[in-house]
Structures are given as C-alpha cells and as structure tokens.
Design an enzyme around this catalytic site. Structure first.
Site, short mmCIF file in Angstrom:
data_model
loop_
_atom_site.label_atom_id
_atom_site.label_comp_id
_atom_site.label_asym_id
_atom_site.label_seq_id
_atom_site.Cartn_x
_atom_site.Cartn_y
_atom_site.Cartn_z
CD GLU A 183 15.34 98.85 -37.32
OE1 GLU A 183 16.43 98.45 -36.87
OE2 GLU A 183 15.07 98.86 -38.54
CD GLU A 263 15.31 102.77 -40.83
OE1 GLU A 263 15.84 101.68 -41.12
OE2 GLU A 263 15.60 103.42 -39.81
#
Ligand code: NAG
Ligand code: NAG
Ligand code: NAG
Ligand code: NAG
Ligand code: NAG
Length: 655
Positions: A183, A263
């Site tokens: 991320e 995710e």
C-alpha cells in the site's frame, strides 16, 4: 506434480540438485485474456491470509489444512523483517520463525503461496515490520530512497530472497506471485525511485520470470503513488461496497490483466479502548460472491488472524495500540476454531470450484484449568539488579529505548524531585513525549499514569529529593501512516511545575530474560514498602508496578491434556503475562475490548508445575477480592468499552 523418476534421475546424473520438479512450470499474467496463466492454462486463485508469525508453529498444519478444506488453492503471508532480524546482521529463522518450513508445509498440503516480503508490511505489526534499529539514524526517511534505509533493505533482501527463490513456482515451489512493498500509495513519500529500486532488487534475486505485484486501496489517488510500470497493480477493498467500482480503480492502473483483490476484509482490526470489530457474515458472503462471479482473483484477509504474542502488536495514530488478539472476526478464530463465517464462505467457494474431499479438522478442544492463586513476588523497583543486566546509564536528559538499543518492553527512568511540592503540582510531558505509557511512583508510592495522546499531565506531591521513578512501557510502534518513525521511552523532557527534570538514571530492562531464567521467582526479594509515608495519600486504586507468580498442575487422568485454554484476569488492570517463560502478550481488561488471552497448549507442561508470571502495572486485586487468575474454555475479546477515567483519581474495580 509432473516430476517423474526419470527426470529426477537425469538431474542427479547431471549433478544438478533442485528441491522440486521444474519442468514445464510457469506462472504468468495473460494481458490478452485478463487472467493468470499457470503452466499455460488460465488460472484464478482464491486465497486466504495467514501470518505464520501469529500462529504457533505446532498449529501451522492444522490452520493450513482448514484453509485447504475450505476450497482455497492459495494462501497469502507477509514476511515481517523485524521478526527475523532483531539486531543488524543477526538473523533468526528457527522455530516459529522457520519461514522455509512454513513454505514447505504449504507445498506439501497443495497450497500455492502469494508472498509479501515487504520490506514494509503494515499488518498491524510493530512498526509495520520494519526493525526499530533503523531508527538509530534519527533522521532516516523510512520507505524511501534514503541511502541508510536502502542499505539495510538491500542486505535483508539479500538474505531472505535467496532463501525463498527455490520455492518460486517456476522453480518447483508454491510461490506464484511476490508483492513489492505494501500500500505504498497511502504513504506520503511517493518515491518512485524507491519502488523501482525494490522491483529491480527483487528481480535480481528471484529472476526475471517472477510475477511481481503491488497492492493499494481501490482508488485512483492510492494507485497514483502505489503502482509502478512492469509490476502488476492490484487493489484491496472490503465487503459491502460496489465491487464493480472498486475493480474500475484497478483498471485505471491495469487496463488489462486479471482482476485481483489482494485484501478482501473478512473482519477488521481492534484497538484497546474501542469496541471489538465485527463484520457480518451475510455482508462478506454477498461481496465475495460478486467478486467470484466476475472471475476475479481474491485473497481473504484474514482467513485466520492469530495472536500478537509478546510485544508484536502495532498501533495507529492518534495513538491507539492494537490488542494481543488478532482474531479479526476472521473465518477461523484466533485459536483456529471453525466459525459460521467459515462454512458460509466455503458454501460460496463451492459454487465456483470443487471443494476437496476428506476430513475437515475439528476445532481444537479447550480446557478450563480453573483458578490459580497469585502471590506478589517483588516490585519492579526492587528487581533492578536482576532486570538491568548492563546497569543504569546516567544522563542529564532522558534517553530513548532506541538510544539504549532496547527494542521492546519497559525502561525505568529515575531522578529526584528538585523542589518541595507540598501542593499538587503538574508532572507533565509538555511535548506529549511519553511513548507510550508511564507509571509514576514517588518514594515508592504510585502517583499516577501518563499516557501518550491521552494524559500528558498528572498532579503530584513530594519533597525536594524525593525519589521519582517513571516506568515507561512501549505499547507497540505505529504501523501505518507518516508517524512510523516511532521512538520509544521518554522522547522529550518531563517537567515538574516550571522545572525541567534532569539528572536521570536510566535502566534498560531485560524482563523477558529474567522471567525465562526464573530470576524473578527467586525467594526473599519482596519487602512491602508500598506503605512508605508521603505528604498526601497515594491514589488508592494504584500501586507500584510489580511481579506476581502462581503455579498450577495439569490434572492427571484426563486424556489428551494439555489442551488450549484462555487466561482471564478478574480485577486485574493492565500488564504483561508469561507462562513458563513464554510471553503471551499484554492484558488490559480494565480497558478492553479484549479480556482473556489465548494460551496455546504447547506452552503448558504435564511433567512439572506450570509457572505464571505477571507484571501488573496498575494494581493487582486486593482483599477482599481474591488475587487469582482463571483459565477458562471460552474467550472474551468483545467486552463493552468503559469510558476512560483519569488515572490519578480512585477508580472502582471494573470487572
Ligand atoms: C457500481 O458501480 C458501477 C460502476 O461505477 C455503476 O455502474 C453501478 O451503477 C454501481 N452500482 C450501484 C448499485 O451503485
Ligand atoms: C492539577 O491540579 C490543578 C489545581 O488543583 C487542577 O486545576 C488540574 O485540573 C489538576 N490536573 C490534573 C491532571 O488532575
Ligand atoms: C530537554 O531539554 C533540553 C534543554 O532545553 C534540550 O537540550 C534537550 O534536547 C531536551 N531533551 C529531550 C529528550 O527532549
Ligand atoms: C516452574 O518452576 C519450578 C520451580 O522453579 C520448576 O521446577 C519447574 O520446572 C517450572 N516449570 C516449567 C514448566 O518450567
Ligand atoms: C461477544 O461475543 C459473544 C460470542 O460471539 C456473544 O455471544 C456476545 O453477545 C458478545 N458480547 C458483546 C458484548 O458483544
């Protein structure tokens, strides 16, 4: 496996030793048909996250089998750098840290692996997996091209990537894809050169064939700094939203290729002092079905959360640390138990692929060993000779954990009051520099608690020359956002009224070693000096931080003991607990939402008595309440949160 005896013979004859068969194995991205190709065939993964660092090694197989039996064809794990390199150049890949055995087990069970070696992993893990010794350079810019950071990353990756190389799919192993960073688009630095450097580094160790990918939030703004040319961009998003819109964000960065949600949140994380997170099964099932219907690849984060044993939890800002349990309301509980969500998700997967035949391992049995009486052993202040191996360091101003090379746990700061304080006088950390919680005693009497972002001042009384002890707890380093350079200890000065406190004696404390070596249990240490007179009575509800001990035997005549259990702390407040030297983690039932701690059976002994050591930081139960802990067969991780009460006033018992 398409590895034949003949091929093995040939390799042997040629003197080539490869751990696995490699003939014809390939894993690639098919940009034309928007899918992955495995051995040239279209392939879609349905994966689940398990962090080997959060599950005791003895349970790896049980949890992986349950994942396999749900119909998954892959698992996803991080590699937490700080779990493996506790000090520069010192590596640990043994026991619960045996990454290679974990990968081998996945291979043996028929599960592919999506590997996320960081170096930064977030993951609600201390400092997002970065080792705190990186902070020896106070000005280091983590997750950037900062040369000091890059030097350490290169060295670490030079160690770990060659270890995993034989486990790449094309080399005969289970690893199909490898994530670069994590991320990164959510981080302020937006340093493309850093991402490029990592991609190059990964390829130099793993080969040009490896499928590298990035993961970012499903929004253009995240992909802007998170995606990189020649590294496959994927997104992450939870249930309940618009799946089509979320994947449109991925299409912004990857117009072609497989859709991937790296995710998909089956639950959510917790923080001490905030309600336990729950995500309803129906919401998870609905979005999962939509994702699979689109032909997308998905990783369920988490499939099993597990436990932040010892000090491994991370924290968010404003400072809120995560609890010991990383249950995550996932498909398997923290203890690996099957849930209603597990079966509901399996039913969804069943609509898209065949579920393996065979026996689903049952939930592991739990045993209620009952109550154990706890006795006060000694206060922390009385134990400095056995806790501080290297002896104290004198310093005009406070030193941080990092300056004294202590990564985790507790440090004691000692000085004297410079002036008489007959009336309540503020003892403060004006710059909010208590990282993270400080237990203050004056002349051996508890005087209050300072807490980062919550209580930067308490009122104290005392005489000039009174001894002031400040025991500082590192409650876990920030793991997300721009505050990950999270120094611990007293990171700025304390003041008493108008005076800056000086002339400190700082004790680095090796509590885990002392507990493990049985030093805290040695008899004859404790003299009750909690009653030392002072100018005003101490806050009745607090006492000095102290160690408590208790022992129990696993009963005879009951088959299959020891079994897993949960330890419950009735009327205890906050601290750390060890069983037979194994650090189970932090307990804080007075704040919640977690009330019991998971105790895996393998830390218990049937051959000798089991020894519980508790460091209680605020106050142990005192008469008429019994000073006991209790082993139960049911976890409580969702207690109602009570409003915070100032620490210097008397508080009722909360449990
Ligand atoms: C979901 O998003 C897509 C693409 O942005 C849009 O066309 C669709 O109307 C949305 N669905 C709902 C239910 O809002
Ligand atoms: C400290 O005492 C002062 C004066 O009595 C009071 O105004 C202040 O609220 C107290 N601070 C704390 C943190 O209790
Ligand atoms: C404490 O204050 C002194 C004097 O102002 C300053 O030089 C020092 O850097 C401060 N120390 C910390 C840890 O903030
Ligand atoms: C618990 O402590 C006792 C006394 O020191 C020791 O004999 C025993 O071996 C310890 N138990 C375990 C499981 O380590
Ligand atoms: C906590 O979880 C248990 C088990 O799921 C449930 O029965 C109970 O109602 C929950 N308690 C609270 C306060 O939410």
């Amino acid at each position: 496996m398409d590895f034949t005896k003949t091929q093995a013979m040939l390799l042997l004859l040629c003197g080539i030793t490869l751990p696995f068969a490699t003939a014809g194995r390939s894993f690639t991205v098919d940009y034309k048909n928007d899918c992955f190709l495995k051995d040239g065939e279209p392939f879609r993964y349905i994966s689940g996250s398990i962090h080997y660092n959060r599950v005791p090694r003895v349970y790896w197989k049980d949890r992986l089998l349950k994942m396999y039996m749900a119909g998954l064809n892959a698992i996803q794990t991080y590699i937490p750098w700080n779990f493996h390199e506790p000090a520069p150049g010192l590596y640990d890949f043994k026991g619960d840290r045996d990454l290679v055995s974990f990968l081998q087990l996945c291979q043996d069970l028929g599960l592919l692996v999506i590997l996320r070696p960081g170096p930064y992993i977030c993951g609600e893990w201390d400092m997002g997996g970065l080792p705190s010794w990186l902070l020896k350079n106070k000005d280091i810019v983590l997750r950037s091209s900062d040369p000091d950071y890059i030097r350490a990353v290169d060295k670490w990756m030079g160690k770990v990537l060659p270890m995993i190389k034989p486990f790449l799919y094309q080399n005969g192993g289970p690893i199909i894809t490898v994530q670069v960073e994590n991320e990164y688009g959510s981080y302020f630095a937006c340093d493309y050169n850093y991402l490029r450097h990592l991609a190059k580094l990964f390829r130099s160790h793993l080969g040009e064939q490896v499928v590298l990918f990035t993961t970012d939030g499903a929004g253009k703004s995240f992909l802007k700094c998170g995606a990189l040319e020649d590294v496959y961009a994927t997104v992450d998003f939870g249930p309940g939203g618009n799946v089509t819109a979320a994947f449109e964000a991925q299409r912004y960065a990857e117009p072609h290729g497989p859709l991937v949600n790296s995710e998909f949140y089956t639950g959510w994380l917790d923080h001490w002092g905030k309600p336990h997170s729950v995500i309803r099964t129906a919401v998870v099932v609905k979005s999962l079905n939509e994702i699979l219907e689109m032909g997308a690849n998905v990783n369920l984060y988490m499939f099993i959360g597990g436990t932040n044993f010892a000090y491994w939890n991370g924290a968010n800002t404003p400072y809120f640390p995560q609890p010991t349990s990383y249950d995550y309301d996932a498909l398997l509980t923290e203890a690996g138990d099957l849930t209603e969500k597990y079966f509901a998700v399996r039913d969804v997967i069943k609509m898209y692929k065949k579920i393996p035949d065979g026996i689903l391992p049952p939930s592991t049995p739990k045993f209620a060993y009952g109550t154990v009486e706890m006795k006060k052993l000694r206060t922390v202040a009385e134990s400095l000779d056995i806790l501080s191996f290297s002896g104290p360091v004198k310093s005009l101003y406070p030193l941080t954990f990092d300056e004294l090379n202590q990564a985790f746990g507790f440090m004691l700061y000692r000085t004297t009051l410079p002036v008489d304080c007959p009336r309540p006088t503020p003892l403060s950390s004006p710059l909010n520099g208590v990282h993270d919680r400080a237990y203050v005693t004056i002349d051996g009497v508890a005087a209050g608690i300072l807490e980062r972002d919550k209580a930067i001042s308490i009122n104290v009384t005392g005489r000039a020359g009174s001894s002031l002890d400040v025991l500082v707890e590192n409650m876990g380093r920030v793991n997300f956002g721009k505050h990950i350079n999270d120094f611990k200890g007293l990171v700025s000065n304390l003041t008493l009224g108008a005076d800056t406190l000086t002339n400190w004696v700082v004790y680095s404390l090796s509590i885990d070693e002392a507990v493990r070596d049985g030093l805290i249990w040695e008899a004859g240490a404790h003299q009750d000096n909690d009653a030392t007179p002072s100018l005003t009575p101490p806050p009745a509800a607090l006492s000095q931080p102290a160690f408590y001990g208790g022992s129990f035997q696993i009963p005879d005549g009951i088959p299959d003991l020891p079994q897993d259990t949960y330890i419950h702390f009735p009327n205890w407040r906050k601290g750390q607990v060890w069983i037979n030297g194994f650090n189970l983690g932090r307990f804080w039932p007075s704040r919640g939402p977690q009330v019991t701690l998971f105790v895996p059976a393998h830390v218990l002994s049937t051959n000798s008595v089991n020894n519980i050591t508790i460091l209680e930081l605020e106050a142990a139960p005192s008469p008429p309440l019994p000073c006991v802990v209790e082993f139960t067969d049911t976890p409580i991780i969702n207690a109602t949160i009570r409003p915070m009460v100032p620490y210097t006033r008397e508080r009722p018992n909360l449990l």
